[in-house]
Motif scaffolding. Sequence first.
Motif, PDB file in Angstrom:
ATOM      1  N   ALA A 333       0.839  -1.200   0.000  1.00  0.00           N
ATOM      2  CA  ALA A 333       0.000   0.000   0.000  1.00  0.00           C
ATOM      3  C   ALA A 333       0.872   1.246   0.000  1.00  0.00           C
ATOM      4  O   ALA A 333       0.644   2.193  -0.781  1.00  0.00           O
ATOM      5  CB  ALA A 333      -0.917  -0.017   1.220  1.00  0.00           C
ATOM      6  N   ALA A 334       1.891   1.261   0.839  1.00  0.00           N
ATOM      7  CA  ALA A 334       2.758   2.433   0.951  1.00  0.00           C
ATOM      8  C   ALA A 334       3.559   2.674  -0.323  1.00  0.00           C
ATOM      9  O   ALA A 334       3.889   3.810  -0.655  1.00  0.00           O
ATOM     10  CB  ALA A 334       3.711   2.255   2.128  1.00  0.00           C
ATOM     11  N   LEU A 335       3.852   1.598  -1.035  1.00  0.00           N
ATOM     12  CA  LEU A 335       4.697   1.721  -2.212  1.00  0.00           C
ATOM     13  C   LEU A 335       3.931   2.070  -3.475  1.00  0.00           C
ATOM     14  O   LEU A 335       4.515   2.503  -4.467  1.00  0.00           O
ATOM     15  CB  LEU A 335       5.460   0.409  -2.447  1.00  0.00           C
ATOM     16  N   THR A 336       2.632   1.870  -3.428  1.00  0.00           N
ATOM     17  CA  THR A 336       1.845   2.065  -4.643  1.00  0.00           C
ATOM     18  C   THR A 336       1.534   3.542  -4.870  1.00  0.00           C
ATOM     19  O   THR A 336       1.015   4.210  -3.986  1.00  0.00           O
ATOM     20  CB  THR A 336       0.531   1.260  -4.558  1.00  0.00           C
ATOM     21  N   SER A 337       1.858   4.003  -6.051  1.00  0.00           N
ATOM     22  CA  SER A 337       1.552   5.395  -6.371  1.00  0.00           C
ATOM     23  C   SER A 337       0.088   5.512  -6.766  1.00  0.00           C
ATOM     24  O   SER A 337      -0.528   4.520  -7.161  1.00  0.00           O
ATOM     25  CB  SER A 337       2.441   5.865  -7.527  1.00  0.00           C
ATOM     26  N   ALA A 338      -0.436   6.698  -6.653  1.00  0.00           N
ATOM     27  CA  ALA A 338      -1.850   6.926  -6.972  1.00  0.00           C
ATOM     28  C   ALA A 338      -2.151   6.492  -8.400  1.00  0.00           C
ATOM     29  O   ALA A 338      -3.178   5.870  -8.682  1.00  0.00           O
ATOM     30  CB  ALA A 338      -2.181   8.411  -6.783  1.00  0.00           C
ATOM     31  N   HIS A 339      -1.212   6.788  -9.260  1.00  0.00           N
ATOM     32  CA  HIS A 339      -1.399   6.489 -10.667  1.00  0.00           C
ATOM     33  C   HIS A 339      -1.519   4.989 -10.926  1.00  0.00           C
ATOM     34  O   HIS A 339      -2.265   4.543 -11.783  1.00  0.00           O
ATOM     35  CB  HIS A 339      -0.226   7.075 -11.464  1.00  0.00           C
ATOM     36  N   GLN A 340      -0.754   4.200 -10.159  1.00  0.00           N
ATOM     37  CA  GLN A 340      -0.720   2.749 -10.381  1.00  0.00           C
ATOM     38  C   GLN A 340      -1.736   1.980  -9.532  1.00  0.00           C
ATOM     39  O   GLN A 340      -1.843   0.767  -9.631  1.00  0.00           O
ATOM     40  CB  GLN A 340       0.693   2.217 -10.057  1.00  0.00           C
ATOM     41  N   SER A 373       6.693   3.171  -7.596  1.00  0.00           N
ATOM     42  CA  SER A 373       7.744   3.669  -6.702  1.00  0.00           C
ATOM     43  C   SER A 373       9.129   3.263  -7.188  1.00  0.00           C
ATOM     44  O   SER A 373       9.270   2.339  -7.986  1.00  0.00           O
ATOM     45  CB  SER A 373       7.562   3.089  -5.298  1.00  0.00           C
ATOM     46  N   TYR A 374      10.110   3.975  -6.619  1.00  0.00           N
ATOM     47  CA  TYR A 374      11.502   3.654  -6.910  1.00  0.00           C
ATOM     48  C   TYR A 374      12.288   3.553  -5.608  1.00  0.00           C
ATOM     49  O   TYR A 374      11.919   4.174  -4.607  1.00  0.00           O
ATOM     50  CB  TYR A 374      12.132   4.757  -7.774  1.00  0.00           C
ATOM     51  N   VAL A 375      13.335   2.759  -5.663  1.00  0.00           N
ATOM     52  CA  VAL A 375      14.275   2.766  -4.542  1.00  0.00           C
ATOM     53  C   VAL A 375      15.615   3.283  -5.069  1.00  0.00           C
ATOM     54  O   VAL A 375      15.829   3.362  -6.280  1.00  0.00           O
ATOM     55  CB  VAL A 375      14.487   1.356  -3.928  1.00  0.00           C
ATOM     56  N   VAL A 376      16.510   3.609  -4.131  1.00  0.00           N
ATOM     57  CA  VAL A 376      17.810   4.146  -4.522  1.00  0.00           C
ATOM     58  C   VAL A 376      18.852   3.037  -4.439  1.00  0.00           C
ATOM     59  O   VAL A 376      18.927   2.325  -3.437  1.00  0.00           O
ATOM     60  CB  VAL A 376      18.214   5.289  -3.565  1.00  0.00           C
ATOM     61  N   HIS A 377      19.616   2.908  -5.498  1.00  0.00           N
ATOM     62  CA  HIS A 377      20.678   1.909  -5.466  1.00  0.00           C
ATOM     63  C   HIS A 377      21.724   2.354  -4.442  1.00  0.00           C
ATOM     64  O   HIS A 377      22.210   3.491  -4.505  1.00  0.00           O
ATOM     65  CB  HIS A 377      21.318   1.783  -6.859  1.00  0.00           C
ATOM     66  N   PRO A 378      22.084   1.498  -3.494  1.00  0.00           N
ATOM     67  CA  PRO A 378      22.948   1.935  -2.390  1.00  0.00           C
ATOM     68  C   PRO A 378      24.359   2.325  -2.840  1.00  0.00           C
ATOM     69  O   PRO A 378      25.064   3.017  -2.106  1.00  0.00           O
ATOM     70  CB  PRO A 378      22.981   0.736  -1.451  1.00  0.00           C
ATOM     71  N   PHE A 379      24.788   1.878  -4.010  1.00  0.00           N
ATOM     72  CA  PHE A 379      26.152   2.204  -4.440  1.00  0.00           C
ATOM     73  C   PHE A 379      26.189   3.198  -5.593  1.00  0.00           C
ATOM     74  O   PHE A 379      27.033   4.073  -5.633  1.00  0.00           O
ATOM     75  CB  PHE A 379      26.908   0.926  -4.826  1.00  0.00           C
ATOM     76  N   THR A 380      25.258   3.073  -6.519  1.00  0.00           N
ATOM     77  CA  THR A 380      25.287   3.976  -7.676  1.00  0.00           C
ATOM     78  C   THR A 380      24.382   5.166  -7.480  1.00  0.00           C
ATOM     79  O   THR A 380      24.517   6.173  -8.186  1.00  0.00           O
ATOM     80  CB  THR A 380      24.830   3.249  -8.952  1.00  0.00           C
TER      81      THR A 380
END
Length: 977
Positions: A333-340, A373-380
């Motif tokens: 639920a938290a990860l889902t954007s309104a659009h999706q 949603s997106y996550v951040v790559h921890p190294f790049t």
Amino acid sequence: MGIPFSPLILKQYSLFSQHLKSNYVEYNFREVEAKWRAHWASNKTFKTEIDSAKPKSYVLDMFPYPSGAGLHVGHPLGYIASDIFARYKRLKGFNVLHPMGYDSFGLPAEQYAIQTGQHPAITTKDNINRYREQMDKIGFSFDWDREVRTSDPSYYKWTQWIFIQLFNSWYNPATNKAEKIETLIAQIEIEGKYQWENLSEKEKSDLLLEHRLAFLSETMVNWCPTLGTVLANDEVKDGVSERGGHPVERKKMLQWSLRITAYAERLLNDLNGIDWTESIKEAQRNWIGKSTGSSLKFKVQGSNLDLEVFTTRPDTIFGVSFLVIAPEHEHIAALTSAHQKSAVDAYVEKAKNRSERERMADVKSVTGVFTGSYVVHPFTGKDIPVWIGDYVLAGYGTGAVMAVAGHDSRDYAFAKTFQLPIMPVVEGGNIEEEAYEAKQGKMINSDFLNGLEVKDAMKKIIAVIEEKSLGKGKTNYRLRDAVFGRQRYWGEPIPVYYKDGIPMVVDASELPLILPEVDKYLPTLNGEPPLARAADWKYHGKYEYEYSTMPGWAGSSWYFLRYMDPHNDKELVSKEAVEYWKNIDLYIGGSEHATGHLLYVRFWTKFLYDRGYIPVNEPAQKLINQGMIQGRSNFVYRIKPLFSCGSDESVVLPLIFVSMPIHDRIQNRNIDDLEKRNLEKVSLDAFIRLNPTAENVNLMRLETTALHVDVNIVENDVLDIEKFKASREEYKNAEFIVEDEKYICGAEVEKMSKSKYNVVSPDSIVEKHGADCLRLYEMFLGPLELSKPWNTNSISGTSNFIRRLWRLYHDADGNFAVSDEAPNKEEFKALHKIIKKVQEDIEGFSFNTSVSSFMIAVNELTALKCNKSAILADLAVLISPYAPFVAEELWEKLGNTTSITFAKFPEFKAEYLVESAFSYPISFNGKTRFFHEFDLSLSKEDVEKEVMAMEQTQKYLEGKAPKKVIVVPGKIVNIVL
RNA sequence: GCCUUGGUGGUGGAAUGGUAGACACGCAGGACUUAAAAUCCUGUAGUAGCAAUACUGUGCGGGUUCAAGUCCCGCCCGAGGUACCA
């Protein structure tokens, strides 16, 4: 004045007189077997007591569930093998524990109860009686005084007691063993994480439940609505229940479970110390499913949320192009954007309703949806999209994976389907074609890992991940905790009651908690288990009991211990008994229990060991899996002609059966015209005879159909026509078209089942050929571990063998006749050959070959006309584990007054087998051409010299000089040209 | 897919790297019997031959070895188990 003979009477008379002429008395197995069966039972020959003067041996069969169908010939296979082993060990001077009992709680009796209203206890008792009767006939040397039944309150009292101990224990990772729950409370108090004293009862209970080895928790279970119960993973096959084949769905439920996962590592490691077949060990290793890797946290873009994944390939971190989470993931639920949102909702809903079965049916199709949603790559630091896909399982790891499409085939398929990027980070594959999954090659496109080998990259990245607190090196197991509650009647009640919603165990002194009577064996109307129907069934009249019962495997997880001390009502097993018998030396049973029973029994054994109740931490040192015995069906072939005729009235079709070769010819269309016309005529005539009013009858086509025929009225694939006609009313006037006066049946290997009419019961074999013959024959069929079809065709071989054995001890008139003369060299040799062979074969569990060697020994001794008691007494002892009845009878006739059970296994003396000469095969380039006998004292050189001088050798040399001559003393001579 | 197995006469199956097919069934022939059953004897991997014998043969293709059913490499087929396990 004589009585006028009719030819028939004359025939019978001559038969009778024939019989009188030769008054030879054949071995009467019926009489002898009945005699010893009674003798063993009344003398309790196989009763076992602790005897510290003797070494012990514990030989155990997996006990049966007593089903209504009774035993078929496949069941006793393992029992016969273990019985031979047990009897052999006794002869070798061991004190042998060889018990039998019944796994008597279970579904079929309950299903039957639901259908008929008969109490499962009655059904079970009837079935047990039938099993016992069948087993007794075969002459097993069980100590029946030690019989256990898991459904007996005096037994399940201790199953419940173990549950209480599990409830009162936790697994201490520091000591790596189970301990009393009090040590956990002490630790909590020391650590001061919680103010133990200040916690409410409910809070205390909840906290402890997270650590108890028997615990209540909300789990996803396999719910079977038809059966109204929860099933274990291994009770579900292809999405339907193993028993009954009813659909199964996933459902969340508050359930009792056992924390078997705490033992995962030990269950895995200790496999190395036990002598089990590699296939079972491998199955358990896979089931435990250890995988090492790393956990890793990804920051969610624009949120404080972290998404944790588990991966076995942290080295491929720079190849991550997207994340995939399970449709049941908690943060969806938290990860889902309104659009999706609408797309995600639809997908999650669909995935939830897809049954296991459907998901399994189309493994190939890839489905998923983007969360937005997106996550951040921890190294790049790059953005990585988060997807939902049902190939990710909520129950394993963290329910989320980092997808490395270049190096994982499932991620690859997902990326291809949704056009996501695929980046290679290990050299060696071709990502245009497929994912490169080998853990081999140099790292590329991977920043600070570039150039490293996978193995080294793995070490380095885990170190970096841990250093940066992004996650840590972690071991995961596929093994799940074992769900322990069933919403069924016919099982052990779980000894728990609820006080203000807090689960409490019954005091051990109040056990057994007896299974209450109920009016019906069905769930209640509001879906509670059948035990909720029990009237006034409350703990101390006040508190509600747990209504679930234990699963089928509960009672079988410790029964091997109970046999050591079955009547003890103070302890599950006395210290003295378990110190003496320790654990099973030989365990025989089917491989179908590889990941069920055999894992649970190891778990409980380790637990009881940890808590100091028993001195061993594995149940069985040696395990053998006997193969399945398949059925062999027989067929008859009915002519099924198609007629056309003028009249519409219903017609009667003739019942004509053709022998198998004829059927084959019709099927394969290589039947000649004459035969075909004849068959057509016979069919047509029969039809007209049966339907005299039919007009314009025409035969359209000649066809045959195969029908199963009861294998018990077929011998060597030849049908007993009279029995067949008598077997059913409609077959009374059947006609048969045969060749050579025999109706030959077809045959095919299928599962042994009633519907295929191929069930052969051990009773029928015992009735016809005797128990010894059945025992020998089952062993003679082939290696114990191999699956093979049951085929009674060659049973006459073992039957003849027993008669020939008997004749060795009897003269031409059938009188017992042995001599006290000293045996000669050949006789000793024949005896000692078999002593050596039988010993080696039994210890190597090669029972089929020892039966052959008995046949050889008897053939040899018969040829030597040996009737020396010194030889024949030992022979009887050697054979007694295999054919105890005839051996016992011969033993008695030889003048012994105690049972052959207590005889001593003859000692093998190698000197009797020493040969002075050997007939060498003389071979040229490895091909044997002729034989020549040489004294074994001859040196290699002398043998070579003599061989080279021989005329025959010269013939094969064809004038050439040999390149090399190899002489292996006592084996072979090989001349290389 | 992976794991575990197995592949040898008409059949079930034997063979510590050293005579392939032990033992048994079946089949064929013979003895005993007026006859049958039972029992006993002989033969029985295939091809050629009256025979002695020769050649070919342990799923397929290679290899190691004086010698391979057996050991090594690569395939094929059957059985059982197991699986979106990250």
